[in-house]
Design a protein around this motif. Structure first.
Motif, short mmCIF file in Angstrom:
data_model
loop_
_atom_site.label_atom_id
_atom_site.label_comp_id
_atom_site.label_asym_id
_atom_site.label_seq_id
_atom_site.Cartn_x
_atom_site.Cartn_y
_atom_site.Cartn_z
N GLY A 1 0.78 -1.23 0.00
CA GLY A 1 0.00 0.00 0.00
C GLY A 1 0.81 1.28 0.00
O GLY A 1 0.25 2.37 0.18
N ASN A 2 2.11 1.19 -0.22
CA ASN A 2 2.96 2.38 -0.26
C ASN A 2 3.00 2.95 -1.69
O ASN A 2 2.27 2.53 -2.56
CB ASN A 2 4.35 2.06 0.27
CG ASN A 2 4.34 1.74 1.76
OD1 ASN A 2 3.68 2.41 2.54
ND2 ASN A 2 5.05 0.69 2.15
N VAL A 3 3.90 3.90 -1.94
CA VAL A 3 3.93 4.62 -3.21
C VAL A 3 4.20 3.67 -4.38
O VAL A 3 4.92 2.67 -4.24
CB VAL A 3 4.99 5.74 -3.16
CG1 VAL A 3 6.40 5.16 -3.08
CG2 VAL A 3 4.88 6.66 -4.36
N ALA A 4 3.61 3.95 -5.52
CA ALA A 4 3.79 3.14 -6.72
C ALA A 4 5.08 3.51 -7.43
O ALA A 4 5.38 4.70 -7.61
CB ALA A 4 2.61 3.31 -7.66
N ALA A 5 5.83 2.51 -7.87
CA ALA A 5 7.07 2.75 -8.61
C ALA A 5 6.79 3.49 -9.91
O ALA A 5 7.58 4.34 -10.34
CB ALA A 5 7.77 1.43 -8.88
N GLU A 6 5.69 3.17 -10.54
CA GLU A 6 5.34 3.85 -11.80
C GLU A 6 5.16 5.35 -11.57
O GLU A 6 5.55 6.16 -12.42
CB GLU A 6 4.05 3.25 -12.35
CG GLU A 6 3.62 3.84 -13.67
CD GLU A 6 2.30 3.25 -14.16
OE1 GLU A 6 1.57 3.97 -14.86
OE2 GLU A 6 2.00 2.07 -13.83
N ASP A 7 4.59 5.72 -10.44
CA ASP A 7 4.43 7.14 -10.12
C ASP A 7 5.79 7.82 -9.98
O ASP A 7 6.01 8.93 -10.50
CB ASP A 7 3.63 7.27 -8.81
CG ASP A 7 3.28 8.71 -8.48
OD1 ASP A 7 3.41 9.58 -9.36
OD2 ASP A 7 2.87 8.97 -7.33
N LEU A 8 6.72 7.16 -9.33
CA LEU A 8 8.06 7.73 -9.19
C LEU A 8 8.76 7.83 -10.54
O LEU A 8 9.46 8.81 -10.82
CB LEU A 8 8.90 6.89 -8.22
CG LEU A 8 8.38 6.78 -6.79
CD1 LEU A 8 9.40 6.05 -5.91
CD2 LEU A 8 8.06 8.14 -6.20
N ALA A 9 8.57 6.83 -11.40
CA ALA A 9 9.15 6.88 -12.74
C ALA A 9 8.59 8.06 -13.52
O ALA A 9 9.32 8.77 -14.23
CB ALA A 9 8.88 5.58 -13.47
N ARG A 10 7.30 8.27 -13.39
CA ARG A 10 6.66 9.39 -14.10
C ARG A 10 7.20 10.73 -13.61
O ARG A 10 7.27 11.70 -14.36
CB ARG A 10 5.15 9.29 -13.91
CG ARG A 10 4.34 10.21 -14.82
CD ARG A 10 2.87 9.86 -14.80
NE ARG A 10 2.60 8.63 -15.56
CZ ARG A 10 2.26 7.48 -15.02
NH1 ARG A 10 2.14 7.37 -13.70
NH2 ARG A 10 2.03 6.42 -15.77
N ARG A 11 7.59 10.79 -12.35
CA ARG A 11 8.15 12.02 -11.77
C ARG A 11 9.65 12.15 -12.02
O ARG A 11 10.26 13.14 -11.60
CB ARG A 11 7.87 12.06 -10.27
CG ARG A 11 6.38 12.16 -9.91
CD ARG A 11 6.17 11.94 -8.42
NE ARG A 11 4.76 11.89 -8.06
CZ ARG A 11 4.03 12.94 -7.70
NH1 ARG A 11 4.61 14.15 -7.64
NH2 ARG A 11 2.76 12.81 -7.38
N GLY A 12 10.24 11.15 -12.67
CA GLY A 12 11.66 11.20 -12.99
C GLY A 12 12.59 10.91 -11.84
O GLY A 12 13.75 11.33 -11.86
N VAL A 13 12.11 10.18 -10.81
CA VAL A 13 12.95 9.93 -9.64
C VAL A 13 13.15 8.43 -9.37
O VAL A 13 13.50 8.04 -8.26
CB VAL A 13 12.38 10.63 -8.38
CG1 VAL A 13 12.40 12.13 -8.56
CG2 VAL A 13 10.98 10.15 -8.05
#
Length: 387
Positions: free
Chosen positions: A292-304
């Motif tokens: 239930g923590n942050v999605a890796a795809e979201d971090l990829a989209r943010r460039g981090v």
């Protein structure tokens, strides 16, 4: 724990391949000579080449964080398998998944009340070393110690392992209820009851002990582990960072890798500070975190997002590398492949691998996309076929 490769083929040519280079994908051929990449070319290949028939040619994957070996040692709660059989089966799965360099993540988590949860690091490390020295392992293995900073005796146990085996990476972890990954006690109980098969009464004891241990040991143990790692030249990782304070602590400690940050803020802070952000490839494949923590795809989209780890599914690295370009605009296949090869290699100080580049190690994968998902067909490590 690498094994010297003395009988390499003098030359192997791989032709008609889609070469996943550092900044592009192009059809061509690659020559392996004495375990190294000797030539990368276009056009017709020399005679005697292995025809890839248009399959992809990738650098071998570098895996920094997998505790999958523990699942082979304990295939069921409270069921312990033969250690040598577990290690060799694990290694075969690692290699066939395209991982040519693996950091075996062994828990240094002294807690004999939690049967099957302390990881048996010493047993696994010695068994992996025995198998490597016998020339029975396909991948190159190194040790990654996952050190639970709140555990009494963790520093002493870690030092013993450092003296006995090839430790290249140390993670600073804290799985105390109410900390980092487990922001509530209920979250901790639910997760470990499913994983360990313990009863409510057994969990009551574990929770109470963990809270006391955190108060007594966490700060001092972290400071000691950081000092030991720096003295020995071991790369440091911080695990499950959730806040700006955690990131600040990691920066102060000289951490190089942020493993599985649980929030966007922690990932952004780590990345901005030059700390490489590592997330689980299963997180990408499943579309989110299983906790239930942050999605890796979201971090990829943010460039981090810098590095992907297979974590608990070795085959997830290949799936995630090919899936990510279709999920996130602006990420190419070479960039996604770098997250499972060049970037982790660089983070571990292994600049001799992780890229299709002349002069580097011929750790290579043949990957087919004929089916619904990419499949590893052949694996070479230092020019020798291992899977």
């Amino acid at each position: 724990m690498s094994v010297p490769r003395e009988d390499k083929m003098s030359e192997t040519i791989l032709a008609n391949a889609m070469l996943v280079l550092e900044d592009e994908v192009r059809r061509g051929h690659l020559v392996i000579r004495d375990g190294l990449i000797a030539e990368i070319g276009e056009g017709s290949a020399p005679a005697g080449a292995i025809d890839f028939e248009g399959d992809y040619l990738l650098p071998g994957f570098v895996e920094l964080h997998t505790d999958h070996v523990e699942g082979h040692l304990y295939p069921r709660p409270r069921v312990m398998w033969n250690a040598f059989a577990a290690v060799t089966a694990y290694d075969a799965q690692i290699a066939s998944s395209g991982i040519t360099t693996v950091f075996d993540s062994l828990r240094v988590w002294p807690d004999k009340k939690a049967v099957g949860m302390d990881g048996d690091a010493s047993l696994l490390a010695s068994t992996i070393d025995q198998a490597a020295k016998a020339g029975l392992l396909r991948a190159e293995h190194h040790v990654h110690l996952r050190c639970e900073v709140a555990a009494d005796g963790v520093v002493e146990d870690a030092e013993k392992l450092m003296a006995a085996c090839d430790v290249r990476l140390v993670s600073l972890m804290d799985h105390t209820p109410g900390q980092r990954q487990f922001l509530t006690e209920e979250h901790f109980r639910s997760y470990y009851k499913k994983k360990s098969g313990m009863t409510d009464a057994e969990m009551d004891v574990i929770v109470a002990d963990r809270l006391i241990a955190h108060e007594r040991h966490a700060r001092a143990n972290r400071e000691r582990l950081v000092a030991i790692a720096h003295r020995r030249g071991i790369v440091l990782a911080s695990h499950d960072d959730a806040s700006d304070a955690h990131v600040g602590e990691a920066i102060e400690d000289g951490v190089a890798i942020a493993e599985f940050p649980t929030t966007v803020a922690a990932a952004q802070g780590s990345h901005a500070a030059g700390i490489r952000v590592l997330m689980g490839a299963p997180n990408v494949v499943r579309g989110g975190s299983h906790t239930g923590n942050v999605a890796a795809e979201d971090l990829a989209r943010r460039g981090v997002l810098d590095i992907m780890s297979s974590d608990y599914v070795p085959g997830s690295l290949l799936l995630a590398a090919f899936a990510l370009p279709g999920l996130v605009d602006g990420i190419s296949l070479p960039q996604a492949v770098a997250m499972v090869s060049a970037n982790p290699a660089d983070a571990a100080g292994m600049g001799d691998r992780g890229r299709l580049r002349q002069g580097l190690r011929a750790d290579l994968l043949r990957v087919s996309r004929a089916g619904p998902v990419p499949v590893v067909r052949t694996v070479w490590r230092e020019g020798e076929r291992v899977a």
